[in-house]
Scaffold this active site. Sequence first.
Site, PDB file in Angstrom:
ATOM      1  N   ASN A 116       0.849  -1.195   0.000  1.00 31.01           N
ATOM      2  CA  ASN A 116       0.000   0.000   0.000  1.00 31.01           C
ATOM      3  C   ASN A 116       0.879   1.238   0.000  1.00 31.01           C
ATOM      4  OD1 ASN A 116      -2.460   1.581   0.416  1.00 31.01           O
ATOM      5  ND2 ASN A 116      -1.769   1.883   2.522  1.00 31.01           N
ATOM      6  N   HIS A 118       0.928   5.184   1.278  1.00 32.79           N
ATOM      7  CA  HIS A 118       0.223   6.028   2.238  1.00 32.79           C
ATOM      8  C   HIS A 118       0.920   7.394   2.316  1.00 32.79           C
ATOM      9  CE1 HIS A 118      -2.224   7.001   5.728  1.00 32.79           C
ATOM     10  NE2 HIS A 118      -1.127   7.515   6.266  1.00 32.79           N
ATOM     11  N   VAL A 153      -4.735  -1.012  10.003  1.00 31.57           N
ATOM     12  CA  VAL A 153      -4.844   0.131   9.083  1.00 31.57           C
ATOM     13  C   VAL A 153      -3.480   0.807   9.001  1.00 31.57           C
ATOM     14  CG1 VAL A 153      -5.942   2.368   8.675  1.00 31.57           C
ATOM     15  CG2 VAL A 153      -7.283   0.466   9.587  1.00 31.57           C
TER      16      VAL A 153
HETATM   17  C1  GRF Z   1      -2.725   8.958  -2.432  1.00 31.74           C
HETATM   18  O1  GRF Z   1      -2.383  10.094  -1.678  1.00 31.74           O
HETATM   19  C2  GRF Z   1      -2.426   7.700  -1.663  1.00 31.74           C
HETATM   20  O2  GRF Z   1      -1.290   7.793  -0.887  1.00 31.74           O
HETATM   21  C3  GRF Z   1      -3.636   7.585  -0.788  1.00 31.74           C
HETATM   22  O3  GRF Z   1      -4.704   7.975  -1.613  1.00 31.74           O
HETATM   23  C4  GRF Z   1      -4.233   8.858  -2.625  1.00 31.74           C
HETATM   24  C5  GRF Z   1      -4.599   8.242  -3.939  1.00 31.74           C
HETATM   25  O4  GRF Z   1      -4.273   9.045  -5.026  1.00 31.74           O
HETATM   26  N1  GRF Z   1      -3.717   6.262  -0.215  1.00 31.74           N
HETATM   27  P1  GRF Z   1      -4.427   8.489  -6.492  1.00 31.74           P
HETATM   28  O5  GRF Z   1      -5.800   7.859  -6.614  1.00 31.74           O
HETATM   29  O6  GRF Z   1      -3.331   7.493  -6.734  1.00 31.74           O
HETATM   30  O7  GRF Z   1      -4.284   9.690  -7.399  1.00 31.74           O
END
Ligand code: GRF
Length: 222
Positions: A116, A118, A153
Amino acid sequence: MGHPLGHPLRLGVLASGRGSNLQSILDAVASGRLAAQVRVVVSDQADAEALVRARRAGVPAVAVSTDGLRTRLEAATEAEVVRVLRAHEVELVVLAGFMRVLHAPLLEAFPDAIINIHPSLLPAFPGLDAQRQALEHGVKITGCTVHFVDAGVDQGPIIGQRPVPIVDGDTRDSLADRILIEEHHLLVEVLDHFAAGRVRRAGRRVRIAPPAAALDRELEPR
Ligand code: GRF
């Protein structure tokens, strides 16, 4: 995945929204910077821009139903996601802005093979709107993290991080924009490590092994 793969790493991407991180992967693959293939994109939102980006790149795009749940998928839906990922022979699952917590069906189907991205330096500011959390807390440096996914999470073992300074006058959105640029770089960098078989996990600690060429040099007699 502790060895060079000998084939492009087969990715499945789960995304709920805009899909800019997905796009950074698609662009890196298209330009030959990343030895991977995005085999399928799955979304919990039928109108997600991520699905449009996938189709534009010729990648199968699948929307799954959400049955009114907000923070997780129904067990049956998760099982359906597993079937879709397996049908496309996915080796590594990337959560790129996927807004639901995963449970057993997916976690057990892809052990050590779900990551993931984040937008904070974990373990600071897990959960929703990490950029606003960082601003409100008053930290001077935040950033982004790529980590393995477990049942918590934003809790799983950390694979890579990039810092982003907070500057005077930053708003939630100006900060999010600067973090996003680093997210795009970090995600591709980490995927490149997976594609080269360099990611090693021992408990919570993840190490990136040196490239094979560097190892050969280390082993050469002086
Ligand atoms: C990103 O900031 C990611 O870190 C977070 O949600 C956002 C998604 O952006 N989990 P995108 O859909 O990839 O433009």
